[in-house]
Enzyme design. Structure first.
Site, mmCIF file in Angstrom:
data_model
loop_
_atom_site.group_PDB
_atom_site.id
_atom_site.type_symbol
_atom_site.label_atom_id
_atom_site.label_comp_id
_atom_site.label_asym_id
_atom_site.label_seq_id
_atom_site.Cartn_x
_atom_site.Cartn_y
_atom_site.Cartn_z
ATOM 1 N N ASN A 11 -64.922 9.270 79.377
ATOM 2 C CA ASN A 11 -63.652 8.869 79.980
ATOM 3 C C ASN A 11 -63.345 9.861 81.094
ATOM 4 O OD1 ASN A 11 -61.065 8.179 80.653
ATOM 5 N ND2 ASN A 11 -60.148 8.603 78.649
ATOM 6 N N TRP A 12 -63.580 9.427 82.322
ATOM 7 C CA TRP A 12 -63.411 10.343 83.464
ATOM 8 C C TRP A 12 -61.938 10.595 83.779
ATOM 9 C CZ3 TRP A 12 -67.525 8.543 87.663
ATOM 10 C CH2 TRP A 12 -68.801 8.644 87.116
ATOM 11 N N LYS A 13 -61.047 9.812 83.185
ATOM 12 C CA LYS A 13 -59.606 9.909 83.458
ATOM 13 C C LYS A 13 -59.374 9.887 84.975
ATOM 14 C CE LYS A 13 -59.047 12.043 78.990
ATOM 15 N NZ LYS A 13 -58.344 12.973 78.127
ATOM 16 N N HIS B 17 -55.264 4.362 74.951
ATOM 17 C CA HIS B 17 -55.517 5.805 74.958
ATOM 18 C C HIS B 17 -54.188 6.538 74.737
ATOM 19 C CE1 HIS B 17 -56.528 9.829 76.309
ATOM 20 N NE2 HIS B 17 -57.790 9.498 76.062
ATOM 21 N N GLU C 204 -52.913 8.963 76.118
ATOM 22 C CA GLU C 204 -52.183 9.276 77.357
ATOM 23 C C GLU C 204 -51.410 8.052 77.860
ATOM 24 O OE1 GLU C 204 -55.599 10.931 79.366
ATOM 25 O OE2 GLU C 204 -55.592 12.542 77.884
ATOM 26 N N GLU D 137 -58.984 9.393 68.179
ATOM 27 C CA GLU D 137 -58.799 10.582 69.010
ATOM 28 C C GLU D 137 -57.524 11.308 68.580
ATOM 29 O OE1 GLU D 137 -60.950 10.132 73.046
ATOM 30 O OE2 GLU D 137 -58.981 9.244 73.252
ATOM 31 N N GLY E 291 -58.361 17.542 75.153
ATOM 32 C CA GLY E 291 -58.212 18.477 76.271
ATOM 33 C C GLY E 291 -57.747 19.858 75.856
ATOM 34 N N SER F 17 -62.161 16.840 72.582
ATOM 35 C CA SER F 17 -62.940 18.065 72.799
ATOM 36 C C SER F 17 -64.367 17.986 72.265
ATOM 37 C CB SER F 17 -62.186 19.277 72.222
ATOM 38 O OG SER F 17 -60.952 19.451 72.894
ATOM 39 N N GLY G 122 -63.976 13.235 77.103
ATOM 40 C CA GLY G 122 -63.181 13.423 78.311
ATOM 41 C C GLY G 122 -63.808 14.469 79.218
ATOM 42 N N GLY G 123 -63.262 15.671 79.190
ATOM 43 C CA GLY G 123 -63.676 16.744 80.112
ATOM 44 C C GLY G 123 -65.189 16.929 80.222
HETATM 45 P P1 13P Z 1 -61.409 15.660 75.950
HETATM 46 O O1 13P Z 1 -62.860 15.406 75.613
HETATM 47 O O2 13P Z 1 -61.244 16.270 77.332
HETATM 48 O O3 13P Z 1 -60.703 16.409 74.879
HETATM 49 O O4 13P Z 1 -60.699 14.224 76.063
HETATM 50 C C1 13P Z 1 -60.885 13.305 75.045
HETATM 51 C C2 13P Z 1 -60.352 12.014 75.496
HETATM 52 O O5 13P Z 1 -59.171 11.846 75.689
HETATM 53 C C3 13P Z 1 -61.316 10.927 75.734
HETATM 54 O O6 13P Z 1 -60.676 9.726 75.891
#
Ligand code: 13P
Length: 252
Positions: free
Chosen positions: A9-11, A98, A100, A170, A176, A215, A236-237
């Protein structure tokens, strides 16, 4: 056998040039290094779905995914993207719910149920996210909340429809933050989700891929993916760096 999936997930990250550079690195590295039948999904920002998809061409292992979709079919909804637009761009996956989106855009279970329906009607695979915030984990009601999230947005589906859904657990406190759930915490919640699905859908629950997100890194992926009910990851990251992401894909 459940599908093994690692989705990045590149956000809201990267320029077009950076997105294309990352994609070409991933295409090469994954072709050279990844064995077995894991599916890789790149959930890019909307503007990059088409160019990244063009780059992927007929790649059998890697697909693109959107990070959200509208609950509406079409019309005067400035800034929104419909499932039929995604379908017309050959985007096979879409992340729905998600944390967020829930937290910053006020998306609730009922709205997410509509988005799941729209995605399925357009023959897209929804990656439906659930997970508890820290205060709920500390209160000890996390299992109850996650079961409720799954119920609110998925339990109206037929068994046939549910089979086409991927779930991602998640925990919000692990997103994050660099603080991942232990493999035991992940396994416990994945088993709770699967059992809850089984209470309504019986044996179909065994066919649903449940991904862990929060993470996930190259150095913890192997342990998380080794859990019986963890069928992959939503990253994510660590999905923004080719070497790190490929090591995660290889960990499955
Ligand atoms: P991180 O891997 O950066 O913690 O993010 C997880 C995430 O929200 C994937 O959708």
């Amino acid at each position: 056998m459940r599908n093994k999936i690692v989705a990045g997930n590149w956000k809201m990250n990267k320029t077009l040039e950076e997105a294309q550079a990352l994609t070409s690195e991933l295409i090469g590295m994954i072709a050279d290094e990844v064995k077995g039948n894991v599916k890789v999904v790149l959930c890019t920002p909307f503007p990059y779905l088409h160019p990244v998809n063009q780059q992927l061409g007929s790649n059998k292992r890697i697909s693109v995914g959107a990070q959200n979709c509208s609950e509406h079919d079409a019309g005067a909804y400035t800034g929104e993207t419909s499932v039929s637009m995604l379908k017309s761009m050959n985007v096979p996956y879409v992340i729905i719910g998600h944390s967020e989106r829930r937290q910053y855009f006020g998306e609730d279970g009922k709205l997410l149920a509509t988005k799941v329906d729209k995605a399925l009607a357009a023959l897209l695979t929804p990656i439906f996210c659930c997970g508890e915030p820290l205060e709920i984990r500390e209160k000890g009601t996390h299992e109850q909340l996650v079961k409720q999230q799954v119920e609110e947005s998925l339990f109206h589906l037929s068994a046939e429809a549910l089979k086409k859904v991927v779930i991602a657990y998640e925990p919000v406190w692990a997103i994050g933050t660099g603080k991942t759930a232990t493999s035991q915490q992940a396994q416990d919640m994945h088993a709770v989700i699967r059992k809850h699905l089984a209470s309504k859908y019986g044996a179909v629950a065994e066919e649903i891929s449940i991904l862990y997100g929060g993470s996930v890194k190259a150095d913890n992926a192997k342990e998380l993916f080794a859990c019986a009910d963890v069928d992959g990851g939503l990253v994510g990251g660590a999905s923004l760096k080719s070497r790190e992401f490929v090591e995660i894909v290889k960990a499955i």
